[in-house]
Every structure is written in C-alpha cells, then in structure tokens.
Design a protein around this motif. Structure first.
Motif, mmCIF file in Angstrom:
data_model
loop_
_atom_site.group_PDB
_atom_site.id
_atom_site.type_symbol
_atom_site.label_atom_id
_atom_site.label_comp_id
_atom_site.label_asym_id
_atom_site.label_seq_id
_atom_site.Cartn_x
_atom_site.Cartn_y
_atom_site.Cartn_z
ATOM 1 N N ASP A 112 41.227 3.933 5.230
ATOM 2 C CA ASP A 112 40.562 3.532 3.982
ATOM 3 C C ASP A 112 39.381 2.611 4.260
ATOM 4 O OD1 ASP A 112 42.486 4.898 2.393
ATOM 5 O OD2 ASP A 112 43.835 3.187 2.562
ATOM 6 N N LEU A 113 39.547 1.707 5.216
ATOM 7 C CA LEU A 113 38.469 0.775 5.561
ATOM 8 C C LEU A 113 37.274 1.516 6.151
ATOM 9 C CD1 LEU A 113 40.590 -2.127 7.082
ATOM 10 C CD2 LEU A 113 39.421 -2.093 4.862
ATOM 11 N N ILE A 114 37.549 2.580 6.919
ATOM 12 C CA ILE A 114 36.467 3.398 7.469
ATOM 13 C C ILE A 114 35.740 4.118 6.343
ATOM 14 C CG2 ILE A 114 35.934 5.400 8.914
ATOM 15 C CD1 ILE A 114 38.300 4.560 10.699
ATOM 16 N N ALA A 115 36.500 4.646 5.382
ATOM 17 C CA ALA A 115 35.890 5.317 4.232
ATOM 18 C C ALA A 115 35.080 4.331 3.402
ATOM 19 C CB ALA A 115 36.973 5.970 3.380
ATOM 20 N N LEU A 116 35.594 3.111 3.275
ATOM 21 C CA LEU A 116 34.874 2.077 2.535
ATOM 22 C C LEU A 116 33.537 1.772 3.213
ATOM 23 C CD1 LEU A 116 36.431 -1.037 0.912
ATOM 24 C CD2 LEU A 116 34.455 -1.333 2.399
ATOM 25 N N GLU A 117 33.548 1.688 4.537
ATOM 26 C CA GLU A 117 32.304 1.455 5.277
ATOM 27 C C GLU A 117 31.310 2.593 5.052
ATOM 28 O OE1 GLU A 117 33.125 0.803 9.366
ATOM 29 O OE2 GLU A 117 34.397 -0.961 9.028
ATOM 30 N N MET A 118 31.822 3.815 4.995
ATOM 31 C CA MET A 118 30.956 4.966 4.754
ATOM 32 C C MET A 118 30.307 4.871 3.378
ATOM 33 S SD MET A 118 31.886 9.054 5.037
ATOM 34 C CE MET A 118 33.159 8.967 3.763
ATOM 35 N N CYS A 119 31.097 4.469 2.378
ATOM 36 C CA CYS A 119 30.555 4.302 1.030
ATOM 37 C C CYS A 119 29.505 3.191 1.002
ATOM 38 C CB CYS A 119 31.680 3.994 0.045
ATOM 39 S SG CYS A 119 32.785 5.373 -0.314
ATOM 40 N N GLU A 120 29.750 2.123 1.743
ATOM 41 C CA GLU A 120 28.794 1.025 1.794
ATOM 42 C C GLU A 120 27.479 1.476 2.431
ATOM 43 O OE1 GLU A 120 28.648 -2.471 0.973
ATOM 44 O OE2 GLU A 120 30.120 -1.702 -0.437
ATOM 45 N N GLU A 121 27.580 2.291 3.473
ATOM 46 C CA GLU A 121 26.377 2.750 4.170
ATOM 47 C C GLU A 121 25.490 3.610 3.286
ATOM 48 O OE1 GLU A 121 27.807 4.657 7.659
ATOM 49 O OE2 GLU A 121 28.354 2.787 8.684
#
Length: 287
Positions: free
Chosen positions: A203-212
């Motif tokens: 989930d944290l990786i997906a969150l980083e992707m959304c932030e990018e």
C-alpha cells in the motif's frame, strides 16, 4: 439540516426487484432505511461516528469530517446511480494497456488497491441500485486482471483497476502507471486499504506512486465490519498519520466502507458525484 425521518418520507425498506427482475438489497438506497434507529442510520451514513466514542478528546476530529454533505445531498447523488433509458449505467469495456483504453470525455474516477482488499465488492455496492451491471466479484485474490470501465450515463466513468500485491498481473506497473500519469479526464483516484489489517508495504508503494503522479487521490478504508473497533481505530489513526506527514496530493479525510452492510456507500457516492461535477452540494464541503 432537516431531521432524517422528515426527509425520508417512505416506507421501511424491503428488497425489491428492478426492471430486469434482479433483487436490490434493502439497504442499497439511502431512501429505504427509515426502519432503522437514528443511531444505526447515522452509522451507515457517517461510519466515523461509530468510532468517535473511542477517541481521546485531544484527537482532532476535523480531518475525519471535512466532506460532510447533508442527507439531501446524498439523496440527490443517489439518483445518478439509478439507470434509466436516458441515463444508462453499464459495463463498457476492458483494457490491458492505455492504448486499448476508450477515448471518453466525461470525468473519470478509478479504484486501485491490494488484491483481496474488496475493490470489486465496493464497486458492486456502488452499483447495487442497478444490479444488472456486471461487476465480477471473486473470493480468489487477483481476480481483476484488466482495467474495467463502467459508464454512468454521460455524467462520469468508474474504472476498476487490477489489484497489486498477491497474484497481481506481472505487468501491473506497466498497465496502471501510464493510466495515472496520462489520463487527462481522471479527476480522482481512490486508493483502498483493508481496515482490518491497516497499511501494508504494498500500500505504501502504491501511495508513493499516487504521490508521484501529483493527481488528487483519496484513501478508502474497506472491510470496517471485519474487525473490532479498537483494531480499526488503531489502523485508521496510523493511516491518518501517514497521510498527514507523507502526502501532498491526498485528500485528508479517509472514507470508511463496509460493502456488505453498505456503511459509507451513500457518502462515497455523494463524494464521487461531487468531484466529477455531477451535483452541486447544498452546503459547502471540502474535496
């Protein structure tokens, strides 16, 4: 705001059949819940209210209530989720790559989340007033392998994205990242997190992707009926801390959802209708 029972002058909800003969759950419509007690009704409309009693007085509740529409707003938004000859709701197409995605002009929202987070179940609950819309739900994690597009009349499109993590498509990143980066009519991404287990590494990786991507997104906490209030609250506060300290594009308020009991579904429908510009709220809410 008018009292709930004054706004909802309809008989207690029962399961009814739609035009196709399929059954509609008695809680699918906010206008069919008048038989419930005010406390139970409020817990369905605003699930966070169930957790407030467990919060210490020092905890700021504001971030959990930024989007606070009236019941009238929810009733208005719900109309968009009823299919009719002039407002057809249907599964449109599936795509494995952006080059296969349909060229649609109306506003779009997408749902992404870890495999088995309850993504397809949530979308099915959103469309529960039109049960003839085919949303495939499987007990097997990773069932969704393509981007599935659902048209809500000419108002907006909902996209069910493949799940990440366990049994995710090998080319998940190649499929999803280009969509998030280049889809011009994408107005909001909904990132789902399992409320019974909280934020996971994936989930944290997906969150980083959304932030990018720097596109606005929202956290949705699913399966709130699958764990005790203490566990849910702990996971929710941990998530809220991450949103507050590590994000810039995430809407501060998480949405709590039970797809089985319909908790939070009416509020989420209203938020989708609002961010796609499909309704005008009677009272100011943040988004």
């Amino acid at each position: 705001m008018l009292p709930v029972r004054q706004l909802l002058r309809v008989r207690p909800g029962v399961a009814v059949s739609c035009a196709t003969g399929q059954r509609i759950h008695e809680l699918a419509s906010v206008q069919k819940v008048t038989s419930l007690t005010p406390k139970k009704l409020r817990s369905l409309l605003y699930p966070f209210s169930e957790l407030e009693a467990y919060l210490h007085r020092s905890v700021d509740r504001t971030q959990f209530q930024l989007f606070d529409p009236t019941l009238e707003d929810m009733i208005e938004a719900e109309k968009l989720f009823h299919s009719s000859p002039s407002h057809k709701i249907d599964y449109y197409i599936s795509a494995e790559r952006m080059e296969h995605a349909p060229d649609l002009k109306q506003p779009e929202v997408c749902f992404i989340g870890r495999s088995n987070v309850g993504k397809s179940s949530l979308i099915k609950a959103l469309f529960s007033l039109t049960p003839e819309v085919e949303v495939r739900v499987s007990k097997t994690p990773g069932h969704t392998k393509k981007m599935n597009f659902f048209r809500v009349g000419k108002a907006f499109t909902i996209v069910d994205m493949p799940g990440y993590g366990h049994k995710a498509p090998r080319d998940f990143v190649d499929m999803v990242e280009p969509y998030l980066y280049t889809r011009k009519n994408l107005v909001r991404t909904f990132l789902l997190v399992d409320g019974s287990v909280g934020l996971q590494k994936a989930d944290l990786i997906a969150l980083e992707m959304c932030e990018e991507t720097r596109c606005p997104y929202v956290m949705v906490v699913t399966k709130i009926d699958k764990c005790r209030s203490g566990t849910l609250l702990t996971n929710l506060l941990n998530l809220q801390d991450v949103v507050k300290t590590e994000t810039t594009s995430c809407f501060p308020q998480p949405f709590l959802i039970s797809s089985i009991q319909f908790g939070g579904i009416y509020l989420l429908r209203c938020f989708i209708a609002h961010v796609t510009g499909s309704i005008r709220l009677k009272e100011t809410s943040q988004s």
